[in-house]
Design an enzyme around this catalytic site. Structure first.
Site, PDB file in Angstrom:
ATOM      1  N   THR A   1       0.809  -1.218   0.000  1.00 16.86           N
ATOM      2  CA  THR A   1       0.000   0.000   0.000  1.00 16.86           C
ATOM      3  C   THR A   1       0.842   1.268   0.000  1.00 16.86           C
ATOM      4  O   THR A   1       0.298   2.372  -0.064  1.00 16.86           O
ATOM      5  CB  THR A   1      -0.944   0.017   1.217  1.00 16.86           C
ATOM      6  OG1 THR A   1      -0.156  -0.135   2.399  1.00 16.86           O
ATOM      7  CG2 THR A   1      -1.974  -1.096   1.130  1.00 16.86           C
ATOM      8  N   CYS A   2       2.149   1.133   0.050  1.00 11.38           N
ATOM      9  CA  CYS A   2       3.052   2.291   0.088  1.00 11.38           C
ATOM     10  C   CYS A   2       3.230   2.849  -1.329  1.00 11.38           C
ATOM     11  O   CYS A   2       3.721   2.145  -2.221  1.00 11.38           O
ATOM     12  CB  CYS A   2       4.394   1.869   0.683  1.00 11.38           C
ATOM     13  SG  CYS A   2       5.661   3.149   0.602  1.00 11.38           S
TER      14      CYS A   2
END
Length: 108
Positions: free
Chosen positions: A8-9
């Site tokens: 999700t980064c």
């Protein structure tokens, strides 16, 4: 080449896409799904020292005073997502974060 991060980064996604576009054989290591070993954490902290911990992150700010005063190894072992991302291992070379210098070194 191994890119350590979380899916999700946004920075990890950007780095992964750039490396793949450059034709690099890169494997993504999700540090949540496949936690780092003590040896891996030790190696990362040996390379980057306290810079391996993102002290601006919400995760770090949520640490109690004891954990904030602990060494970077203990902080990353307690909560892997506090690690600054991405960490990229390219053979014997290590890179922390994704900026223009890292991108130039790894994609040219």
């Amino acid at each position: 080449m191994i890119l350590y991060g979380i899916p999700t980064c946004d920075t990890c996604k950007k780095a992964l896409k750039a490396l793949e576009r450059a034709g690099k054989d890169v494997s993504f290591r999700d540090i949540r799904a496949n936690p780092l070993t003590q040896d891996e954490v030790d190696r990362i902290v040996q390379e980057f020292g306290s810079k391996a911990v993102n002290q601006q992150s919400t995760t770090y700010r949520s640490f109690n005073d004891f954990l904030k005063a602990s060494d970077p190894e203990a902080q990353i072992m307690a909560q892997p997502t506090v690690m600054k991302r991405p960490v990229i291992q390219d053979g014997e070379r290590w890179y922390l974060g994704w900026d223009s210098a890292t991108e130039a070194a790894l994609t040219s």
